[in-house]
Design a protein around this motif. Structure first.
Motif, PDB file in Angstrom:
ATOM      1  N   UNK A 154       0.814  -1.218   0.000  1.00  0.00           N
ATOM      2  CA  UNK A 154       0.000   0.000   0.000  1.00  0.00           C
ATOM      3  C   UNK A 154       0.848   1.269   0.000  1.00  0.00           C
ATOM      4  N   UNK A 155       2.109   1.148   0.402  1.00  0.00           N
ATOM      5  CA  UNK A 155       2.986   2.314   0.488  1.00  0.00           C
ATOM      6  C   UNK A 155       3.721   2.617  -0.810  1.00  0.00           C
ATOM      7  N   UNK A 156       3.905   1.608  -1.649  1.00  0.00           N
ATOM      8  CA  UNK A 156       4.771   1.763  -2.816  1.00  0.00           C
ATOM      9  C   UNK A 156       3.986   1.518  -4.106  1.00  0.00           C
ATOM     10  N   UNK A 157       4.016   2.484  -4.998  1.00  0.00           N
ATOM     11  CA  UNK A 157       3.258   2.391  -6.248  1.00  0.00           C
ATOM     12  C   UNK A 157       3.780   1.294  -7.165  1.00  0.00           C
ATOM     13  N   UNK A 158       5.046   0.936  -7.029  1.00  0.00           N
ATOM     14  CA  UNK A 158       5.620  -0.081  -7.917  1.00  0.00           C
ATOM     15  C   UNK A 158       5.363  -1.500  -7.429  1.00  0.00           C
ATOM     16  N   UNK A 159       4.686  -1.635  -6.303  1.00  0.00           N
ATOM     17  CA  UNK A 159       4.336  -2.962  -5.782  1.00  0.00           C
ATOM     18  C   UNK A 159       2.873  -3.252  -6.074  1.00  0.00           C
ATOM     19  N   UNK A 160       2.619  -4.466  -6.534  1.00  0.00           N
ATOM     20  CA  UNK A 160       1.248  -4.949  -6.701  1.00  0.00           C
ATOM     21  C   UNK A 160       1.033  -6.111  -5.740  1.00  0.00           C
ATOM     22  N   UNK A 161      -0.028  -6.010  -4.952  1.00  0.00           N
ATOM     23  CA  UNK A 161      -0.310  -7.024  -3.944  1.00  0.00           C
ATOM     24  C   UNK A 161      -1.038  -8.216  -4.547  1.00  0.00           C
ATOM     25  N   UNK A 162      -0.540  -9.404  -4.247  1.00  0.00           N
ATOM     26  CA  UNK A 162      -1.212 -10.657  -4.577  1.00  0.00           C
ATOM     27  C   UNK A 162      -1.528 -11.334  -3.240  1.00  0.00           C
ATOM     28  N   UNK A 163      -2.736 -11.122  -2.764  1.00  0.00           N
ATOM     29  CA  UNK A 163      -3.093 -11.561  -1.412  1.00  0.00           C
ATOM     30  C   UNK A 163      -3.520 -13.031  -1.431  1.00  0.00           C
ATOM     31  N   UNK A 164      -2.520 -13.888  -1.469  1.00  0.00           N
ATOM     32  CA  UNK A 164      -2.752 -15.331  -1.508  1.00  0.00           C
ATOM     33  C   UNK A 164      -3.471 -15.813  -0.254  1.00  0.00           C
ATOM     34  N   UNK A 165      -3.159 -15.224   0.887  1.00  0.00           N
ATOM     35  CA  UNK A 165      -3.821 -15.610   2.136  1.00  0.00           C
ATOM     36  C   UNK A 165      -5.323 -15.381   2.030  1.00  0.00           C
ATOM     37  N   UNK A 166      -5.718 -14.211   1.560  1.00  0.00           N
ATOM     38  CA  UNK A 166      -7.138 -13.881   1.431  1.00  0.00           C
ATOM     39  C   UNK A 166      -7.790 -14.686   0.313  1.00  0.00           C
ATOM     40  N   UNK A 167      -7.105 -14.786  -0.814  1.00  0.00           N
ATOM     41  CA  UNK A 167      -7.652 -15.468  -1.994  1.00  0.00           C
ATOM     42  C   UNK A 167      -7.911 -16.943  -1.719  1.00  0.00           C
ATOM     43  N   UNK A 168      -7.040 -17.545  -0.939  1.00  0.00           N
ATOM     44  CA  UNK A 168      -7.136 -18.990  -0.691  1.00  0.00           C
ATOM     45  C   UNK A 168      -7.957 -19.334   0.554  1.00  0.00           C
TER      46      UNK A 168
END
Length: 205
Positions: A154-168
């Motif tokens: 959430x702090x860095x624009x060049x990072x994209x979150x892949x929330x495997x914990x939530x998704x799975x």
């Protein structure tokens, strides 16, 4: 080192990966050897330039063929921790082989630190995207590492979150009894989640 054959050897490759994943499930006392690096080459072009890269540890082993089928170059090893993953990125940078998108799915075998994430951003440079995967804990829960990954994303624009914990969450059939390593359904689910970032890449067609 295993390499993904893009033809009739596909089933043999998948069987070999299943064996590697089974070894990764063995207790440390029974298997001190974490195995060699396993890699899979993409079976199709999904971007101009170099194929997107996924770097992982033992939970990713079974998903290597699925990721390759979706256009990723994938690299995993049992027991891998963040310093080794950064070494993979550093080596590719030295060879000028870094792609535009690099996904890092590490944290199952050690902690994740802000310094690790910031170093990955530094190595990738300002024109590349870092996909960060929230790691599940042994037993299937989420811990400090997943919270840190979310916070840094959430702090860095060049990072994209892949929330495997939530998704799975709620998909027990995607995992072995340890709640961490994948079944074949889980391997396909992981590849599906990662593919959600492919729209960020220039289309090859």
């Amino acid at each position: 080192m295993l390499d993904h054959a893009n033809s009739a050897g596909g089933r043999t490759w998948r069987a070999a990966i299943a064996v590697l994943a089974a070894v990764a499930l063995m207790p440390a006392a029974a298997s001190a050897d974490c195995g060699n690096v396993a890699q899979a080459k993409p079976t199709k072009d999904v971007s101009l330039g170099r194929a997107p890269l996924a770097i992982g540890d033992s939970p990713m082993l079974l998903a290597l063929p699925n990721l390759a089928d979706r256009g990723f170059r994938a690299n995993a090893r049992g027991c891998r921790q963040w310093p080794e993953g950064l070494g993979v990125i550093r080596d590719l940078k030295r060879k000028d082989h870094l792609p535009k998108l690099v996904i890092v799915a590490l944290g199952s075998n050690g902690s994740v630190t802000k310094g690790d994430i910031h170093k990955a951003l530094e190595l990738l440079g300002k024109k590349r995207i870092l996909g960060l995967v929230t790691p599940r804990e042994l037993g299937g829960g989420a811990g400090h590492d997943a919270a840190l990954v979310r916070s840094e994303a959430h702090k860095h624009k060049r990072i994209r979150l892949l929330d495997w914990v939530k998704y799975s969450s709620g998909h027990s059939g995607w995992f072995q009894p340890d709640g961490l390593h994948l079944t074949f359904d889980g391997a396909e689910a992981m590849a599906r989640l990662f593919s959600g970032l492919l729209h960020l890449l220039p289309n090859p067609h």
